[in-house]
Design an enzyme around this catalytic site. Sequence first.
Site, short mmCIF file in Angstrom:
data_model
loop_
_atom_site.label_atom_id
_atom_site.label_comp_id
_atom_site.label_asym_id
_atom_site.label_seq_id
_atom_site.Cartn_x
_atom_site.Cartn_y
_atom_site.Cartn_z
NE ARG A 1 5.84 79.55 -18.37
CZ ARG A 1 5.86 79.50 -17.04
NH1 ARG A 1 4.90 80.05 -16.34
NH2 ARG A 1 6.84 78.90 -16.41
CB VAL A 2 0.23 76.74 -19.59
CG1 VAL A 2 -0.28 76.08 -18.31
CG2 VAL A 2 -0.90 77.49 -20.30
N GLY A 3 2.68 77.28 -17.28
CA GLY A 3 3.75 76.64 -16.51
C GLY A 3 3.24 75.43 -15.75
CG ASP A 4 4.81 74.76 -11.84
OD1 ASP A 4 4.53 74.50 -10.65
OD2 ASP A 4 5.14 75.90 -12.20
CB THR B 1 6.47 78.14 -5.48
OG1 THR B 1 7.10 79.37 -5.93
CG2 THR B 1 7.12 77.76 -4.16
N GLY B 2 8.37 77.90 -8.04
CA GLY B 2 9.73 77.94 -8.56
C GLY B 2 9.73 77.97 -10.07
CG HIS B 3 12.50 77.45 -14.05
ND1 HIS B 3 12.85 76.42 -14.89
CD2 HIS B 3 12.30 78.53 -14.86
CE1 HIS B 3 12.87 76.85 -16.14
NE2 HIS B 3 12.55 78.13 -16.15
N GLY B 4 8.87 76.92 -13.35
CA GLY B 4 7.80 76.05 -13.82
C GLY B 4 8.24 74.94 -14.76
CB THR C 1 3.86 80.23 -7.55
OG1 THR C 1 4.35 80.35 -8.87
CG2 THR C 1 2.72 79.23 -7.51
#
Length: 319
Positions: A197-200, A220-223, A169
Amino acid sequence: FSRMKPVIVVHGGAGRIFKEREEGCRDGVVRAALRGYRVLGQGGSAVDAVEEAVRAMEDDPHFNAGCGSVLNEKGEVEMDAIIMDGKNLDSGAVSAVKCIANPIKLARLVMEKTKHMLLTDHGAHLFAQTMGIPEVPGEKLITERSRERWKKNLEPDSNPEEFQKDLGTVGAVAIDSEGNVACATSTGGLSNKLIGRVGDTACIGSGGYADNHSGATSTTGHGESIMKVVLARLILYHMEQGMSPEVAADTALDYMKTRVGGLGGVIVVNKAGEWAARFSTKQMSWATVENDNLHFGIYAGEKHTKPVDEALASEREGL
């Protein structure tokens, strides 16, 4: 009324950065920070600066955003982006968009040209057409590396989780000479993610947040972990309680790790222009420019510093 010293901080994603990609990531964040800082130096707003910095990284195939985005399970690029203005809490975001080079530009148009904050998929596509944003063929955004990785992940004994450790990200935060803050974040998401799929990143308060009363942050990272703790807003909450950007970032990242086992990274600037770049992953490429000095790093504890003039000179030679 004392004018603020402008500051910009950028990140190119937290995770694991493979040795052969290190230099490209480092150069990419440095270039983005210099471009954003140039906007601030010319009297541009924090919003202009973060958009410009993120656009530079979307166009750079080293990062998982724009060109170079990872592929979903069907082998397509689906991107998310958000931008936010700390002056009045206006924000614009897009999710699951395809076939455009700069999702961050579209997010800004959502913020400025609609009464909405988030447009998704087909609707975002129609809005992009209305706004005259050129469509690029999907293949144009796909790099050899993304395709290779997608294929590897399709093999029966593969573990996509393994590959999701280098989550590229990209993001930027800034404060301009008027004391306004802004954030911008953009991503291609997780490799081999489910369609839709939509993340953070597209979610206000998770992928980013900006408020002149406290500051701005981009994550940034695991959404999914970031969404559970609403990471960006959590950091600003800690700053509102009197923590410095660095302590607020570490406290929030630590909470995410202990509470839900999630790793990530953040960049922060507070309303006084103090900044931080912190991460719980192995690495995060980051760069910042303040007081005509450029700072950058990838590993924990790594921080190089050089005068902006020198950095700009070597940039020009590299062009």
